[in-house]
Write an enzyme that holds these catalytic residues in place. Structure first.
Site, short mmCIF file in Angstrom:
data_model
loop_
_atom_site.label_atom_id
_atom_site.label_comp_id
_atom_site.label_asym_id
_atom_site.label_seq_id
_atom_site.Cartn_x
_atom_site.Cartn_y
_atom_site.Cartn_z
N ARG A 101 -8.72 -5.09 0.74
CA ARG A 101 -8.22 -3.75 0.42
C ARG A 101 -6.88 -3.82 -0.28
O ARG A 101 -6.65 -3.13 -1.27
CB ARG A 101 -8.10 -2.90 1.69
CG ARG A 101 -7.75 -1.44 1.38
CD ARG A 101 -7.61 -0.59 2.63
NE ARG A 101 -7.58 0.83 2.29
CZ ARG A 101 -6.48 1.52 1.99
NH1 ARG A 101 -5.31 0.91 1.97
NH2 ARG A 101 -6.56 2.81 1.70
N CYS A 102 -5.99 -4.68 0.22
CA CYS A 102 -4.68 -4.82 -0.41
C CYS A 102 -4.80 -5.24 -1.88
O CYS A 102 -3.98 -4.85 -2.71
CB CYS A 102 -3.84 -5.86 0.33
SG CYS A 102 -3.30 -5.36 1.97
N MET A 103 -5.79 -6.07 -2.20
CA MET A 103 -5.91 -6.63 -3.54
C MET A 103 -6.65 -5.73 -4.51
O MET A 103 -6.96 -6.15 -5.62
CB MET A 103 -6.62 -7.99 -3.47
CG MET A 103 -5.84 -9.05 -2.73
SD MET A 103 -6.59 -10.70 -2.88
CE MET A 103 -8.18 -10.44 -2.09
#
Length: 402
Positions: free
Chosen positions: A391-393
């Site tokens: 999700r962060c990426m």
């Protein structure tokens, strides 16, 4: 594909079928990390760059294989830098760094102005050392070591979720809290302002405002946001965002969720992410501890209720009896803690009930599968050194409406 071929952009949930996403493939900026600077640059280790790139390529291939359009920040930025207005804007931004001083700042501006768009984009992301820059007439330059940065690298650029977040059909270019990351939004903002693909997209936030990061913003359901406040996002940032989305009428409820201000829980999405319309993967201690303040519009003001248990407030706001929780790890506290640290909660939903996760979190992934969530696993031994998962990426810019 040109912007005219898109009928709409927008994100109204975490789980609507993902159609288009923005990534950044890690590159030379990771090679700038050393034991001397990795802490200041927010990495817990020194990643093996080629392996990190291979892992990221695997992530991108997983998305492409599921019909997701993958856009790369570097490529979009390079295209913008062919435009004089965008080029002058980003060069002025980086050369105005007060740490440089007037003389070195002016020399840097001239240096960058001579670079072609590809090289300029690389330098803006990967950084520039004194040795690479060359001679200068400034005192600042003379007092620097050869490996000191004239332009700091941006190794966290691969966590594209944080520097912008889509809410409905509008984008918020965020205000990053940590000094090592603040320049990311100068580049992301230039893409959204100058690239023809995003010319007509409303902009509802900007880096000059209170700190707000995309990893803290979860679209729990159409009209419902959860915003974590803690290490990276301030209560004032959450309040400002709430007012703006209420004014647009795209959101009716914002749940403001205080989280512990420490590295392991830097964003709300390190504690929980949606994997289906009414199902969430969550670190077990967070279920007990997380509370939420419920914000709704009240004329020109905000109505604030709470606090109450986050999971109960979320169910009420979504309009369901309960939100099903899939815990990180089993009942084993140590396993849960390890997998939370390794981004076991940080999944990216490709569609309802289908999510991407790091393969190393085997216990959490098995629980997801038993719960009926199809889990696409990717390697992340090197990518995870920056404390970020799938999700962060990823910054979704288009999902099917729920």
């Amino acid at each position: 594909m040109s912007s005219s071929e898109h009928s709409s952009y927008g994100v109204d949930s975490e789980v609507g079928r993902l159609r288009s996403v923005m990534l950044h493939r890690p590159g030379g900026e990771l090679r700038r990390l050393t034991p001397r600077n990795n802490g200041a640059l927010l990495f817990d280790g020194i990643p093996w760059v080629e392996r990190a790139q291979a892992e990221h390529d695997r992530f991108a291939r997983t998305l492409l294989d599921h019909g997701v359009e993958v856009l790369y920040v570097g490529a979009l930025l390079t295209e913008c830098l062919y435009l004089s207005e965008a080029r002058e804007e980003v060069i002025a931004s980086v050369s105005a760094d007060p740490r440089l001083g007037q003389i070195l700042g002016g020399e840097l501006r001239a240096y960058l102005s001579d670079l072609d768009p590809d090289r300029l984009a690389s330098v803006l992301i990967e950084g520039l050392t004194k040795e690479e820059f060359g001679d200068s007439h400034s005192l600042r330059h003379r007092l620097m070591r050869g490996t000191d940065f004239v332009i700091d690298p941006l190794p966290n650029m691969m966590f594209t979720r944080d520097s912008s977040v889509w809410i409905g059909d509008a984008v918020a270019v965020t205000s990053l809290a940590m000094p090592a990351r603040r320049r990311e939004t100068a580049l992301t903002g230039a893409v959204y302002r100058h690239h023809q693909r995003f010319a007509d997209v409303p902009k509802i936030y900007d880096p000059s405002l209170e700190h707000l990061e995309g990893g803290d913003v979860l679209a729990l359901a159409p009209g419902v946001l959860a915003v974590g406040v803690g290490e990276r996002t301030t209560p004032a940032g959450a309040e400002r965002l709430a007012r703006r989305v209420f004014e647009r009428g795209t959101v009716h409820t914002v749940l403001v969720v205080p989280i512990a201000q420490r590295r392991a829980t830097m964003h709300l999405d390190t504690l929980c992410t949606m994997v289906d319309a009414e199902r969430i993967v969550m670190y077990a201690p967070a279920e007990r501890r997380l509370e939420a303040y419920t914000l709704r519009p009240d004329g020109d003001d905000l109505a604030i209720e709470g606090p109450r248990r986050f999971i109960e407030a979320a169910a009420e706001a979504i309009g369901v009896e309960a939100v099903e929780i899939i815990h990180t790890g089993e009942r084993d506290v140590v396993t849960a803690e390890r997998e939370q640290w390794d981004d076991g909660n940080n999944t990216l939903a490709l569609s309802p009930g289908v999510a991407v996760a790091y393969e190393r979190n085997a216990v959490t992934n098995a629980r997801l599968e038993r719960a009926g969530i199809k889990t696409m696993t990717i390697p992340g031994s090197e990518l995870g050194s920056g404390r970020g998962g799938p999700r962060c990426m990823s910054c979704p810019i288009e999902r099917d409406r729920m």
